[in-house]
Design a protein around this motif. Structure first.
Motif, PDB file in Angstrom:
ATOM      1  N   ARG A 196       0.855  -1.187   0.000  1.00 12.86           N
ATOM      2  CA  ARG A 196       0.000   0.000   0.000  1.00 12.86           C
ATOM      3  C   ARG A 196       0.894   1.241   0.000  1.00 12.86           C
ATOM      4  N   ALA A 197       0.403   2.359  -0.532  1.00 11.19           N
ATOM      5  CA  ALA A 197       1.209   3.577  -0.570  1.00 11.19           C
ATOM      6  C   ALA A 197       1.597   4.000   0.846  1.00 11.19           C
ATOM      7  N   PRO A 198       2.825   4.523   1.042  1.00 13.19           N
ATOM      8  CA  PRO A 198       3.208   5.026   2.359  1.00 13.19           C
ATOM      9  C   PRO A 198       2.305   6.187   2.785  1.00 13.19           C
ATOM     10  N   GLU A 199       2.257   6.432   4.097  1.00 18.21           N
ATOM     11  CA  GLU A 199       1.316   7.425   4.610  1.00 18.21           C
ATOM     12  C   GLU A 199       1.537   8.811   3.996  1.00 18.21           C
ATOM     13  N   SER A 200       2.821   9.158   3.740  1.00 20.54           N
ATOM     14  CA  SER A 200       3.109  10.485   3.182  1.00 20.54           C
ATOM     15  C   SER A 200       2.397  10.662   1.831  1.00 20.54           C
ATOM     16  N   TRP A 201       2.350   9.626   1.020  1.00 23.66           N
ATOM     17  CA  TRP A 201       1.651   9.707  -0.271  1.00 23.66           C
ATOM     18  C   TRP A 201       0.144   9.753  -0.037  1.00 23.66           C
ATOM     19  N   ARG A 202      -0.329   8.936   0.925  1.00 19.71           N
ATOM     20  CA  ARG A 202      -1.777   8.856   1.185  1.00 19.71           C
ATOM     21  C   ARG A 202      -2.304  10.204   1.650  1.00 19.71           C
ATOM     22  N   LYS A 203      -1.528  10.861   2.537  1.00 15.59           N
ATOM     23  CA  LYS A 203      -1.973  12.159   3.080  1.00 15.59           C
ATOM     24  C   LYS A 203      -2.146  13.187   1.977  1.00 15.59           C
ATOM     25  N   LEU A 204      -1.308  13.083   0.946  1.00 17.62           N
ATOM     26  CA  LEU A 204      -1.397  14.038  -0.159  1.00 17.62           C
ATOM     27  C   LEU A 204      -2.471  13.638  -1.170  1.00 17.62           C
ATOM     28  N   GLY A 205      -3.167  12.555  -0.891  1.00 19.08           N
ATOM     29  CA  GLY A 205      -4.199  12.077  -1.828  1.00 19.08           C
ATOM     30  C   GLY A 205      -3.571  11.481  -3.077  1.00 19.08           C
ATOM     31  N   LEU A 206      -2.366  10.928  -2.938  1.00 23.31           N
ATOM     32  CA  LEU A 206      -1.645  10.427  -4.116  1.00 23.31           C
ATOM     33  C   LEU A 206      -1.504   8.902  -4.120  1.00 23.31           C
ATOM     34  N   GLU A 207      -2.407   8.225  -3.429  1.00 23.30           N
ATOM     35  CA  GLU A 207      -2.327   6.771  -3.385  1.00 23.30           C
ATOM     36  C   GLU A 207      -2.397   6.188  -4.808  1.00 23.30           C
ATOM     37  N   TRP A 208      -3.241   6.783  -5.638  1.00 22.18           N
ATOM     38  CA  TRP A 208      -3.405   6.319  -7.018  1.00 22.18           C
ATOM     39  C   TRP A 208      -2.083   6.426  -7.786  1.00 22.18           C
ATOM     40  N   ALA A 209      -1.318   7.516  -7.522  1.00 21.88           N
ATOM     41  CA  ALA A 209      -0.055   7.739  -8.244  1.00 21.88           C
ATOM     42  C   ALA A 209       0.979   6.694  -7.820  1.00 21.88           C
ATOM     43  N   TYR A 210       0.966   6.368  -6.528  1.00 27.56           N
ATOM     44  CA  TYR A 210       1.902   5.363  -6.022  1.00 27.56           C
ATOM     45  C   TYR A 210       1.591   4.009  -6.646  1.00 27.56           C
ATOM     46  N   ARG A 211       0.295   3.711  -6.718  1.00 27.17           N
ATOM     47  CA  ARG A 211      -0.126   2.429  -7.283  1.00 27.17           C
ATOM     48  C   ARG A 211       0.284   2.333  -8.759  1.00 27.17           C
ATOM     49  N   LEU A 212       0.145   3.462  -9.465  1.00 26.79           N
ATOM     50  CA  LEU A 212       0.510   3.498 -10.886  1.00 26.79           C
ATOM     51  C   LEU A 212       2.018   3.301 -11.051  1.00 26.79           C
ATOM     52  N   LYS A 213       2.781   3.894 -10.121  1.00 25.40           N
ATOM     53  CA  LYS A 213       4.240   3.767 -10.163  1.00 25.40           C
ATOM     54  C   LYS A 213       4.649   2.297  -9.968  1.00 25.40           C
ATOM     55  N   LYS A 214       3.951   1.633  -9.021  1.00 23.82           N
ATOM     56  CA  LYS A 214       4.286   0.234  -8.708  1.00 23.82           C
ATOM     57  C   LYS A 214       3.726  -0.744  -9.739  1.00 23.82           C
ATOM     58  N   GLU A 215       2.545  -0.395 -10.285  1.00 24.14           N
ATOM     59  CA  GLU A 215       1.893  -1.315 -11.233  1.00 24.14           C
ATOM     60  C   GLU A 215       1.563  -0.540 -12.520  1.00 24.14           C
ATOM     61  N   PRO A 216       2.603  -0.208 -13.329  1.00 22.90           N
ATOM     62  CA  PRO A 216       2.358   0.624 -14.520  1.00 22.90           C
ATOM     63  C   PRO A 216       1.375   0.005 -15.503  1.00 22.90           C
ATOM     64  N   GLN A 217       1.171  -1.321 -15.397  1.00 24.95           N
ATOM     65  CA  GLN A 217       0.211  -1.967 -16.299  1.00 24.95           C
ATOM     66  C   GLN A 217      -1.225  -1.506 -16.045  1.00 24.95           C
ATOM     67  N   ARG A 218      -1.442  -0.803 -14.906  1.00 25.49           N
ATOM     68  CA  ARG A 218      -2.793  -0.291 -14.614  1.00 25.49           C
ATOM     69  C   ARG A 218      -3.103   1.004 -15.360  1.00 25.49           C
ATOM     70  N   ALA A 219      -2.112   1.526 -16.104  1.00 26.50           N
ATOM     71  CA  ALA A 219      -2.274   2.845 -16.745  1.00 26.50           C
ATOM     72  C   ALA A 219      -3.537   2.904 -17.607  1.00 26.50           C
ATOM     73  N   GLY A 220      -3.795   1.843 -18.374  1.00 29.12           N
ATOM     74  CA  GLY A 220      -4.970   1.836 -19.250  1.00 29.12           C
ATOM     75  C   GLY A 220      -6.247   2.020 -18.455  1.00 29.12           C
ATOM     76  N   ARG A 221      -6.363   1.240 -17.352  1.00 25.69           N
ATOM     77  CA  ARG A 221      -7.547   1.321 -16.488  1.00 25.69           C
ATOM     78  C   ARG A 221      -7.685   2.711 -15.888  1.00 25.69           C
ATOM     79  N   MET A 222      -6.544   3.241 -15.418  1.00 24.56           N
ATOM     80  CA  MET A 222      -6.605   4.498 -14.668  1.00 24.56           C
ATOM     81  C   MET A 222      -6.798   5.716 -15.568  1.00 24.56           C
ATOM     82  N   ALA A 223      -6.409   5.575 -16.844  1.00 27.17           N
ATOM     83  CA  ALA A 223      -6.530   6.715 -17.762  1.00 27.17           C
ATOM     84  C   ALA A 223      -7.985   7.158 -17.914  1.00 27.17           C
ATOM     85  N   LYS A 224      -8.915   6.233 -17.589  1.00 27.65           N
ATOM     86  CA  LYS A 224     -10.341   6.571 -17.733  1.00 27.65           C
ATOM     87  C   LYS A 224     -10.840   7.439 -16.583  1.00 27.65           C
TER      88      LYS A 224
END
Ligand code: UDP
Length: 244
Positions: A196-224
């Motif tokens: 899971r994204a570290p708390e510092s990323w979560r606090k900034l509302g950037l959990e989605w960005a961390y997930r994308l960084k770790k699982e770039p194959q999700r880019a297609g799904r997330m682009a929507k």
């Protein structure tokens, strides 16, 4: 109180309020289910009336992720906050531990639910892990019978959306559980297979960005996802709420 966002009636509550409500549901002697929609759910529900009905029929509809929060702000009816499914699940585990209740974990790849269960019991020793089953099954009814035979109080259903929500709405009341929660990839996180994204990323509302960084194959799904924000903006313009 409910707050509608693009057709889905979310509960406008904080994590603490959700935990209190969840504890009440877990204490009542009948079946309840909780859903945790993110922007992908909103888009999917637009094209799937059964999914929309199942989401709006839940006992608690929690806003999972900043995308839902931003949409509520754009619509001019901001939600109090987001309640990530995995945090609500943690609160329910703590509650079940106090009750000395029974937990069943359904979903994810073979072996993941067992490992998640092992780790949960390390932290919550008064929970009884009454069963696990992977999420790649064909016979829904056979799995239902296994779950019911285990007599769970709390049931995590982690089959991805909309499968998990439809499973809960269709079979949940036959499981004998008091509370089922649809939790997507939560078992992978609880088993340590996905971070899971570290708390510092979560606090900034950037959990989605961390997930994308770790699982770039999700880019297609997330682009929507920005589409949901665009739809929210269109809705606000149409409704005239922008003039308030
Ligand atoms: N999954 C499953 N059965 C299926 C399809 C998916 O058990 O038929 C599991 C998958 O292994 C993963 C979870 O459901 O653990 C869904 O994860 P996803 O990342 O799609 O969910 P999110 O966290 O984005 O809601």
């Amino acid at each position: 109180m409910k707050q509608e966002i693009l057709g889905i009636a979310f509960d406008d509550i904080t994590r603490e309020e959700a935990a209190r409500r969840g504890a009440e549901l877990l204490g009542e002697d009948r079946f309840h289910y909780v859903v945790t929609p993110n922007p992908e759910f909103i888009l999917a529900a637009e094209r799937d009336p059964e999914f929309l009905r199942v989401l709006n029929g839940a006992d608690l509809v929690l806003a999972d992720g900043v995308g839902v929060l931003y949409s509520s702000k754009i619509l001019g009816t901001p939600l109090k906050g987001r309640v990530p499914g995995i945090e609500f699940a943690e609160d329910m585990l703590a509650c079940l531990d106090q009750m000395g209740g029974r937990l069943y974990l359904l979903g994810a790849k073979p072996g993941v639910a067992q490992e998640a269960g092992r780790r949960i019991l390390e932290r919550y020793p008064d929970i009884t892990l009454c069963g696990t089953h992977d999420g790649y099954f064909k016979d829904e009814q056979a799995v239902l019978l296994e779950v019911a035979a285990a007599r769970p109080d709390l049931l995590f259903v982690c089959l991805g959306a909309p499968k998990q929500e439809k499973w809960m709405a269709r079979w949940g009341k036959h499981t004998g559980a008091r509370l089922a929660i649809g939790l997507g990839g939560a078992l992978d996180v609880m088993a340590g297979a996905v971070e899971r994204a570290p708390e510092s990323w979560r606090k900034l509302g950037l959990e989605w960005a961390y997930r994308l960084k770790k699982e770039p194959q999700r880019a297609g799904r997330m682009a929507k996802l920005p589409l949901v924000l665009v739809k929210a903006a269109g809705e606000r313009m149409r409704s005239g709420r922008g003039r308030r």
